[in-house]
Design a protein around this motif. Structure first.
Motif, PDB file in Angstrom:
ATOM      1  N   ALA A   1      31.120  10.945 -16.223  1.00 38.27           N
ATOM      2  CA  ALA A   1      31.693   9.925 -15.556  1.00 38.27           C
ATOM      3  C   ALA A   1      32.880   9.545 -16.486  1.00 38.27           C
ATOM      4  O   ALA A   1      32.745   9.406 -17.739  1.00 38.27           O
ATOM      5  CB  ALA A   1      30.939   8.847 -15.464  1.00 38.27           C
ATOM      6  N   ASN A   2      34.027   9.567 -15.851  1.00 39.41           N
ATOM      7  CA  ASN A   2      35.235   9.193 -16.485  1.00 39.41           C
ATOM      8  C   ASN A   2      36.053   8.281 -15.460  1.00 39.41           C
ATOM      9  O   ASN A   2      37.004   8.593 -14.995  1.00 39.41           O
ATOM     10  CB  ASN A   2      36.227  10.248 -16.914  1.00 39.41           C
ATOM     11  CG  ASN A   2      37.183  10.033 -17.734  1.00 39.41           C
ATOM     12  OD1 ASN A   2      37.348   8.736 -18.331  1.00 39.41           O
ATOM     13  ND2 ASN A   2      38.525  10.608 -17.851  1.00 39.41           N
ATOM     14  N   PRO A   3      35.321   7.206 -15.285  1.00 41.30           N
ATOM     15  CA  PRO A   3      35.642   6.432 -14.068  1.00 41.30           C
ATOM     16  C   PRO A   3      36.924   5.495 -14.181  1.00 41.30           C
ATOM     17  O   PRO A   3      37.100   5.120 -15.510  1.00 41.30           O
ATOM     18  CB  PRO A   3      34.421   5.562 -13.541  1.00 41.30           C
ATOM     19  CG  PRO A   3      33.823   5.344 -14.961  1.00 41.30           C
ATOM     20  CD  PRO A   3      33.753   6.531 -15.473  1.00 41.30           C
ATOM     21  N   ARG A   4      37.476   5.127 -13.175  1.00 41.77           N
ATOM     22  CA  ARG A   4      38.469   4.329 -13.060  1.00 41.77           C
ATOM     23  C   ARG A   4      38.167   3.144 -12.251  1.00 41.77           C
ATOM     24  O   ARG A   4      37.765   2.994 -11.098  1.00 41.77           O
ATOM     25  CB  ARG A   4      39.625   5.122 -12.217  1.00 41.77           C
ATOM     26  CG  ARG A   4      40.896   4.252 -11.947  1.00 41.77           C
ATOM     27  CD  ARG A   4      41.794   4.973 -11.211  1.00 41.77           C
ATOM     28  NE  ARG A   4      41.425   5.700 -10.071  1.00 41.77           N
ATOM     29  CZ  ARG A   4      41.432   5.189  -8.701  1.00 41.77           C
ATOM     30  NH1 ARG A   4      42.103   4.390  -8.432  1.00 41.77           N
ATOM     31  NH2 ARG A   4      40.925   5.809  -7.580  1.00 41.77           N
ATOM     32  N   LEU A   5      37.586   1.873 -13.144  1.00 39.63           N
ATOM     33  CA  LEU A   5      37.188   0.886 -12.639  1.00 39.63           C
ATOM     34  C   LEU A   5      38.093   0.096 -11.950  1.00 39.63           C
ATOM     35  O   LEU A   5      39.202  -0.366 -12.430  1.00 39.63           O
ATOM     36  CB  LEU A   5      36.493  -0.115 -13.918  1.00 39.63           C
ATOM     37  CG  LEU A   5      35.295   0.655 -14.519  1.00 39.63           C
ATOM     38  CD1 LEU A   5      34.787  -0.316 -15.579  1.00 39.63           C
ATOM     39  CD2 LEU A   5      34.125   1.363 -13.440  1.00 39.63           C
TER      40      LEU A   5
END
Lengths: 388, 388
Positions: A194-198
């Protein structure tokens, strides 16, 4: 309450079955339960209703969704209570009583996957399967202080499950920890990083009662760096007015004929709901389908491949057992404004326990992109320590 | 053959019903039929099997998928034959006989949505609904010289339909022209413009018998400017080995208990298939699920938002009525290599009539991106004149 009382409250009496998992595998040694909507070879599926239980054949088959867990070594220890025909948000099945919520004694466990949540919360098994149409995994996960996932629609097979509103029906599961949630997930959707964009769904927090809103905003702030977005650009009523005719219409198509048989033993609330479902006019359903796709398209563009939307799971603490029906309906309609988003847009959503208010669990949710289930569970595991 | 003979062959005797469409609307004045898997208020759903027909209640409800057509003004004129439990590719239901394929007399209409295709081909109604799990709209569309769409999985509700393999089950429809196909589609997925990027699935044409391969390659060339791609990079057996355990596993979970009841009237071929389905081991299903997602992910990347894959619908002309079972099985397994692609990847696919060989129709297919149904039907309409 004793462990035995909790067990009795959470598991159905007719589902006394053990399906041994494979001797070896990534889930070897783990135990799990499944909501009584999942067919399990050697048992009947009661769907939370005594008439259905009487009519149900002893199944020769086991629901497809349970097979990967069994193949990976986990052992099924029983079947758990559900709201009647999965039509409920609280777990107060009038025929069988509510499963006990160990994390919030005297309060409902949430539904409709009530027994599965109660069993995991009480430590009776390591994980448990539920189904989620309009919130039936997410809400009990929040109420019982558990991690719980509703998967992307269509991602996990619903073969051998009671259908409820098939264009919304999904399989999900509960676990006490994010690592376990993801470990189970690996057998279904694989693993991803995961390298999420929150994205913070600012307006969603306004749906909550002030105390819950404040606590969940504080929890969300701990996740760090979320970009605020307006989720309900079309207005909350539009989202609900899109969800309701579709879900009721499908409920009618699925169970209307069965439910309307004379003499049917059905709780008044569910009977009334199904009768109401039969009144939804076809043009309203057609309009809602078009509206749904517009909403789904906008959310898809918003999340793209890496966006994760942060929002409350439920708008308030779990109600006390035995709350008046009017209060339950009001509660349901308000929390539905939160849960209908992933349901309408067919998206995966994970509940993360986000602390307590007066000892009662509250939950923060992450909604991921379509088929981003593996990434979403990885994100949940990465973010969970910030909320612990 | 007379029009009446075709009508009798295509429509079920127990589905003699008319549901008048709305007085006004974009489909006003059109007539349609629905496969006998769709519940229709006032009728029973026989699912192609006499035992099921006996057991089936008279439905109070109408399948959700039919409501937009009714609301838009189209009138339902009856229910059509299906292969038994939708388990067949040819339409030769042993209990009720094959619907007559007006476009290829003496040959099967294709299945399992056999009666719907036959009825539209004969001009008995303007369009007709079928279901497509592993090719059940696409194949009869090809065999009967029709336009037919299998929609994106989950895009059109399956509430009130017989489930077969729910993670593959979709709703679709047939029409004699691309404009009509799209006009119906507008009520379900809206309208879109098409500016597609055509991709020619080179290796898919090699699956066909030489005569069909040559004719469909020539047809595809008329579409102009398609970039050649290798579709089966993992090998054709891998695609089939991924599809089979999943579809059989779900068939077993869905119908195994019912089908295995002692004394069940079930054709030997279907009975054997379901018994076989019960033998698929859980680890094979778990492995196939993971493989499916890898295939779906690759196709998603290939098509992105605007790609359309061009490939044959079926590998050969429709078999003659009464072909030996061994030949049918061989046929099915070979065409399945073509149809399993959209099924596994949950993608929409349209069959375009692409001429004839000795007076027998052949069909070329377009597979679109997930939820690209509207764009796909627009592309079909734009490209159809090149094949006419």
């Amino acid at each position: 309450m004793t462990p035995d009382e909790i067990r009795v409250s959470a598991f159905v009496a007719h589902g006394d079955v053990v399906l041994k998992g494979a001797a070896e595998g990534p889930l070897a040694g783990l135990t799990f339960a499944a909501k009584d909507l999942f067919d399990v070879a050697g048992t009947r599926s009661g769907w939370g209703n005594p008439d259905r239980l009487e009519e149900a054949p002893v199944s020769l088959t086991t629901a497809s969704a349970l097979l990967p867990a069994l193949a990976a070594g986990a052992t099924l220890i029983g079947k758990t209570h559900t709201d009647e025909l999965a039509s409920g948000m609280f777990g107060e099945n009038p025929h069988y009583g509510p499963p006990i919520n160990l994390r919030a004694p005297g309060r409902v466990p949430g539904g409709s996957s009530s027994g599965s949540a109660a069993a995991v919360a009480a430590g009776i098994c390591d994980f448990a399967f539920g189904t989620d149409t309009g919130g039936s995994v997410r809400v009990p996960a929040s109420f019982c202080g558990l991690f719980g996932i509703r998967t992307t629609h269509g991602r996990v097979s619903t073969a051998g499950l009671m259908p409820m509103a098939p264009s919304f029906d999904t399989v999900g599961w509960f676990a006490r920890g994010a690592a376990m949630l993801r470990k189970i997930g690996g057998q279904y959707v694989g693993f991803a990083e995961a390298n999420p964009r929150l994205l913070l769904a600012e307006d969603a927090f306004n749906i909550c009662v002030p105390e819950v809103s404040a606590a969940l905003r504080a929890a969300a702030a701990k996740l760090g760096g979320a970009t605020p977005v307006a989720l309900y650009r079309e207005g909350i009523p539009h989202w609900l007015d899109t969800f309701r005719p579709l879900q009721l219409g499908e409920l009618w198509a699925t169970h209307g004929t069965w439910a309307m048989q004379p003499g049917r033993r059905l709780s008044p609330l569910v009977a009334e709901r199904i009768a109401l479902a039969g009144q939804v006019p076809a043009p309203a359903i057609a309009r809602a389908w078009a509206a749904r796709e517009a909403l789904a398209g906008r959310l898809q563009a918003l999340l793209a491949g890496d966006g994760i939307l942060v929002l409350p799971t439920a708008h308030d603490l779990p109600p006390k057992v035995g709350a008046p029906v009017s209060a339950q309906i009001e509660f349901r309609d308000r929390t539905l404004a939160l849960t209908c988003v992933a349901s309408l847009c067919r998206l995966p959503q994970v509940n993360l326990p986000a602390g307590e208010i007066n000892g009662v669990p509250i939950g923060l949710s992450l909604i991921g992109p379509s088929h981003g289930d593996a990434m979403l569970m990885a994100a949940a595991e990465a973010l969970a320590p910030a909320l612990a």
